[in-house]
Design a protein around this motif. Structure first.
Motif, PDB file in Angstrom:
ATOM      1  N   ASP A  48       0.821  -1.098  -0.021  1.00  0.00           N
ATOM      2  CA  ASP A  48      -0.094  -0.048   0.113  1.00  0.00           C
ATOM      3  C   ASP A  48       0.838   1.216   0.007  1.00  0.00           C
ATOM      4  O   ASP A  48       0.352   2.302  -0.497  1.00  0.00           O
ATOM      5  CB  ASP A  48      -0.930   0.096   1.475  1.00  0.00           C
ATOM      6  N   ARG A  49       2.116   1.219   0.501  1.00  0.00           N
ATOM      7  CA  ARG A  49       2.695   2.494   0.528  1.00  0.00           C
ATOM      8  C   ARG A  49       4.241   2.282   0.773  1.00  0.00           C
ATOM      9  O   ARG A  49       4.732   0.930   1.203  1.00  0.00           O
ATOM     10  CB  ARG A  49       2.429   3.291   1.760  1.00  0.00           C
ATOM     11  N   LEU A  50       5.034   3.116   0.251  1.00  0.00           N
ATOM     12  CA  LEU A  50       6.517   3.179   0.381  1.00  0.00           C
ATOM     13  C   LEU A  50       6.833   4.366   1.102  1.00  0.00           C
ATOM     14  O   LEU A  50       5.973   5.309   1.189  1.00  0.00           O
ATOM     15  CB  LEU A  50       7.171   3.040  -1.066  1.00  0.00           C
ATOM     16  N   THR A  51       8.042   4.542   1.719  1.00  0.00           N
ATOM     17  CA  THR A  51       8.680   6.057   1.950  1.00  0.00           C
ATOM     18  C   THR A  51       8.786   6.909   0.633  1.00  0.00           C
ATOM     19  O   THR A  51       9.337   6.175  -0.415  1.00  0.00           O
ATOM     20  CB  THR A  51       9.789   5.793   2.963  1.00  0.00           C
ATOM     21  N   GLU A  52       9.360   8.042   0.845  1.00  0.00           N
ATOM     22  CA  GLU A  52       9.626   8.847  -0.317  1.00  0.00           C
ATOM     23  C   GLU A  52      11.017   8.207  -0.807  1.00  0.00           C
ATOM     24  O   GLU A  52      11.272   8.577  -1.869  1.00  0.00           O
ATOM     25  CB  GLU A  52       9.772  10.401   0.122  1.00  0.00           C
ATOM     26  N   LEU A  65      -9.086  -0.452  -1.854  1.00  0.00           N
ATOM     27  CA  LEU A  65      -8.657   0.706  -2.597  1.00  0.00           C
ATOM     28  C   LEU A  65      -7.514   0.544  -3.241  1.00  0.00           C
ATOM     29  O   LEU A  65      -7.338   0.825  -4.522  1.00  0.00           O
ATOM     30  CB  LEU A  65      -8.681   1.516  -1.614  1.00  0.00           C
ATOM     31  N   VAL A  66      -6.362   0.191  -2.830  1.00  0.00           N
ATOM     32  CA  VAL A  66      -5.304   0.167  -3.475  1.00  0.00           C
ATOM     33  C   VAL A  66      -5.004  -1.019  -4.470  1.00  0.00           C
ATOM     34  O   VAL A  66      -4.475  -0.830  -5.595  1.00  0.00           O
ATOM     35  CB  VAL A  66      -3.886  -0.125  -2.335  1.00  0.00           C
ATOM     36  N   GLN A  67      -5.340  -2.108  -4.283  1.00  0.00           N
ATOM     37  CA  GLN A  67      -5.239  -3.159  -5.255  1.00  0.00           C
ATOM     38  C   GLN A  67      -6.214  -2.695  -6.505  1.00  0.00           C
ATOM     39  O   GLN A  67      -5.924  -3.089  -7.762  1.00  0.00           O
ATOM     40  CB  GLN A  67      -5.752  -4.492  -4.723  1.00  0.00           C
ATOM     41  N   GLN A 385       4.299  15.427   4.484  1.00  0.00           N
ATOM     42  CA  GLN A 385       4.016  13.776   4.699  1.00  0.00           C
ATOM     43  C   GLN A 385       4.743  13.181   3.670  1.00  0.00           C
ATOM     44  O   GLN A 385       4.740  13.563   2.495  1.00  0.00           O
ATOM     45  CB  GLN A 385       2.584  13.452   4.466  1.00  0.00           C
ATOM     46  N   ALA A 386       5.738  12.287   4.013  1.00  0.00           N
ATOM     47  CA  ALA A 386       6.813  11.810   2.904  1.00  0.00           C
ATOM     48  C   ALA A 386       6.252  10.503   2.582  1.00  0.00           C
ATOM     49  O   ALA A 386       7.242  10.020   1.806  1.00  0.00           O
ATOM     50  CB  ALA A 386       8.094  11.687   3.771  1.00  0.00           C
ATOM     51  N   GLU A 387       5.222  10.239   2.778  1.00  0.00           N
ATOM     52  CA  GLU A 387       5.041   8.586   2.245  1.00  0.00           C
ATOM     53  C   GLU A 387       4.517   8.596   0.700  1.00  0.00           C
ATOM     54  O   GLU A 387       4.133   9.916   0.115  1.00  0.00           O
ATOM     55  CB  GLU A 387       3.400   8.340   2.986  1.00  0.00           C
ATOM     56  N   ALA A 388       5.010   7.606   0.102  1.00  0.00           N
ATOM     57  CA  ALA A 388       4.825   7.453  -1.361  1.00  0.00           C
ATOM     58  C   ALA A 388       3.441   6.193  -1.419  1.00  0.00           C
ATOM     59  O   ALA A 388       3.759   5.042  -1.337  1.00  0.00           O
ATOM     60  CB  ALA A 388       6.002   6.923  -2.215  1.00  0.00           C
ATOM     61  N   LEU A 389       2.051   6.988  -1.274  1.00  0.00           N
ATOM     62  CA  LEU A 389       1.293   6.197  -1.342  1.00  0.00           C
ATOM     63  C   LEU A 389       0.919   5.474  -2.802  1.00  0.00           C
ATOM     64  O   LEU A 389       0.743   6.256  -3.856  1.00  0.00           O
ATOM     65  CB  LEU A 389      -0.046   6.819  -0.969  1.00  0.00           C
ATOM     66  N   SER A 390       0.872   4.001  -2.854  1.00  0.00           N
ATOM     67  CA  SER A 390       0.691   3.495  -4.014  1.00  0.00           C
ATOM     68  C   SER A 390      -0.745   3.779  -4.879  1.00  0.00           C
ATOM     69  O   SER A 390      -0.408   3.871  -6.077  1.00  0.00           O
ATOM     70  CB  SER A 390       0.614   1.891  -3.723  1.00  0.00           C
ATOM     71  N   ARG A 391      -1.581   4.052  -4.069  1.00  0.00           N
ATOM     72  CA  ARG A 391      -2.910   4.516  -4.726  1.00  0.00           C
ATOM     73  C   ARG A 391      -2.906   5.754  -5.589  1.00  0.00           C
ATOM     74  O   ARG A 391      -3.777   5.973  -6.327  1.00  0.00           O
ATOM     75  CB  ARG A 391      -4.057   4.731  -3.692  1.00  0.00           C
ATOM     76  N   LEU A 392      -1.896   6.775  -5.212  1.00  0.00           N
ATOM     77  CA  LEU A 392      -1.692   7.903  -5.823  1.00  0.00           C
ATOM     78  C   LEU A 392      -1.302   7.789  -7.450  1.00  0.00           C
ATOM     79  O   LEU A 392      -1.654   8.654  -8.232  1.00  0.00           O
ATOM     80  CB  LEU A 392      -0.889   8.953  -5.051  1.00  0.00           C
ATOM     81  N   VAL A 396      -1.763  10.241 -10.967  1.00  0.00           N
ATOM     82  CA  VAL A 396      -0.787  10.418 -11.858  1.00  0.00           C
ATOM     83  C   VAL A 396      -0.708  10.065 -13.242  1.00  0.00           C
ATOM     84  O   VAL A 396      -0.617  10.739 -14.329  1.00  0.00           O
ATOM     85  CB  VAL A 396       0.527  10.324 -11.271  1.00  0.00           C
ATOM     86  N   ALA A 397      -1.080   8.719 -13.344  1.00  0.00           N
ATOM     87  CA  ALA A 397      -1.186   8.159 -14.740  1.00  0.00           C
ATOM     88  C   ALA A 397      -2.286   8.754 -15.516  1.00  0.00           C
ATOM     89  O   ALA A 397      -1.938   8.916 -16.650  1.00  0.00           O
ATOM     90  CB  ALA A 397      -1.519   6.599 -14.400  1.00  0.00           C
ATOM     91  N   VAL A 398      -3.473   8.933 -14.872  1.00  0.00           N
ATOM     92  CA  VAL A 398      -4.566   9.477 -15.655  1.00  0.00           C
ATOM     93  C   VAL A 398      -4.173  11.074 -16.271  1.00  0.00           C
ATOM     94  O   VAL A 398      -4.404  11.316 -17.235  1.00  0.00           O
ATOM     95  CB  VAL A 398      -5.853   9.578 -14.883  1.00  0.00           C
ATOM     96  N   PHE A 399      -3.720  11.741 -15.298  1.00  0.00           N
ATOM     97  CA  PHE A 399      -3.181  13.055 -15.776  1.00  0.00           C
ATOM     98  C   PHE A 399      -2.197  12.986 -16.928  1.00  0.00           C
ATOM     99  O   PHE A 399      -2.437  13.696 -17.927  1.00  0.00           O
ATOM    100  CB  PHE A 399      -2.624  13.792 -14.522  1.00  0.00           C
TER     101      PHE A 399
END
Length: 415
Positions: A48-52, A65-67, A385-392, A396-399
């Motif tokens: 679900d998440r990585l650090t930055e 949500l993430v999957q 907030q330094a998290e790299a949330l996978s759901r984001l 980005v991809a659609v933009f």
């Protein structure tokens, strides 16, 4: 307010890059790295998440949500790139989603499981939220275009049946927050039931438009228009045309901060969706709604000065006063998408410039200089907030692909 001009020049940080160069970096560098880093090769699915800095948070639960967002994102990108790494990732997300998060008894999807796919033991993780089901619908309709099968068609149909029969108020047509709402508060999800939210409706509208575009079946458009009718009745402020985030449980106006809150990202996201709805054959009067939302965003929603000039605020009041002077990553992508859509409709250079501005804001502010990305900054660009949330990656991809689709930043990758 254009700062990048038609070339979208990005200065500082790692390098000076144009919007097409950032798009190529997203496809050719970030996504292959992320696919290798974030996939759980031991238990399946994605983290679900990585650090930055790209470190996996492996002990976190895995959520529908993430999957589901990743299944959509990887399928969406694969339809454009035909890269087998994307297809392999989509297959992995689908397996975990259907094997561990889907309830075979009713076709709905629970909120989360532990890393291994087993129930976490928390009652709140067994709740089936409308918000999550909307992304399952979005993902399945797109993945079915990639890997057509009767099994996928059945999963798509069963997911919609669950939404229609268990998550939709038969009197108003509005979505319940989850499948425990009707129990009157004596349940695991009771804490969420004081308010009704527009967000599940927005993403359900998006999912239904996607299902229509992917399948060509007019029933999906009819269902999308039913959702839009609910939003028109209950979630649009007649005074200024903005999207209202929260209503009371009976759909009357919410009080206090909840009633006043307007998220700039959602004004922009709805504007993009309404443009898309009309482009797919919907009623043209929806464009007036889109334009009022963007008018509000342009008057009140963008930071006026300093390092984050032009970036979208997270939250303002219904009268335009800033409520939260911070900037998450996702509203920047939604603002960018709204300008892409308006450029496609009207052809104005100023909208093209602003779309390029948001490519600069997104990639230079949140990605440059990091292995992954960060999630929230303040007005000086300082990390909150330094998290790299996978759901984001979904945002980005659609933009990125919307700008490529209309030719604002030509696709420089091959696949």
């Amino acid at each position: 307010m254009a700062t990048g001009g038609a070339q979208g020049i990005v200065k500082g940080g790692d390098a000076e890059r144009t919007a097409p160069e950032w798009a190529a970096w997203f496809h050719g560098t970030l996504m292959p790295w992320w696919l290798e880093q974030a996939q759980d090769t031991l238990h399946g699915g994605f983290f679900d998440r990585l650090t930055e800095d790209g470190l996996v948070q492996a002990d976190d639960p895995k959520s529908t949500l993430v999957q589901a967002r990743l299944l959509f994102t990887l399928s969406h990108l694969y339809l454009r790139k035909r890269d087998d790494r994307l297809l392999d990732g989509a297959n992995a997300a689908h397996r975990f989603l259907t094997e561990h998060l889907r309830d075979p008894q009713d076709g709905g999807y629970v909120r989360a499981v532990d890393r291994t796919g087993r129930p976490s033991g928390l009652a709140t993780d067994r709740v089936k939220r409308s918000y999550d089901q909307s992304f399952v619908l979005l993902a399945l309709s797109t993945y079915q275009r990639v890997e057509p099968s009767k099994t996928l068609a059945d999963q798509l149909r069963e997911c919609w049946s669950f939404i229609e029969n268990r998550l939709t108020d038969p009197e108003t047509g509005a979505l319940y927050e989850d499948d425990t709402f009707h129990l009157g508060g004596h349940d695991a999800g009771a804490a969420t039931h004081a308010l009704r939210t527009q967000n599940p409706h927005m993403h359900m509208f998006e999912a239904l438009l996607q299902a229509y575009e992917m399948t060509g079946d007019a029933m999906w458009m009819r269902r999308a228009e039913d959702v839009l009718a609910v939003v028109r009745r209950h979630f649009i402020d007649p005074e200024n045309g903005t999207i209202i985030e929260f209503r009371a449980a009976d759909l009357s106006p919410a009080k206090g901060r909840d009633g006043s809150l307007r998220e700039i990202g959602h004004q922009c996201e709805w504007s993009w969706l309404l443009d898309r709805y009309v482009r797919l054959g919907g009623h043209a009067d929806a464009l007036a709604l889109a334009d009022r939302m963007m008018d509000f965003a342009e008057r009140f929603g963008f930071h006026p000065e300093g390092p984050m000039k032009g970036a979208a605020y997270d939250e303002v009041h219904s009268d335009g006063r800033v409520m939260t002077d911070t900037m998450l990553l996702w509203p920047q992508t939604e603002a960018g998408k709204a300008y892409v859509a308006r450029f496609e409709r009207l052809g104005h250079g100023a909208d093209a410039d602003r779309a390029h501005d948001f490519m600069r804001i997104v990639f230079q502010t949140y990605f440059a200089g990091r292995k992954a990305w960060r999630n929230r900054v303040d007005g000086t660009g300082t990390t909150l907030q330094a998290e790299a949330l996978s759901r984001l990656l979904y945002h980005v991809a659609v933009f990125v692909t919307e700008g490529e689709r209309v030719g604002l930043w030509p696709d420089r990758t091959t696949g």
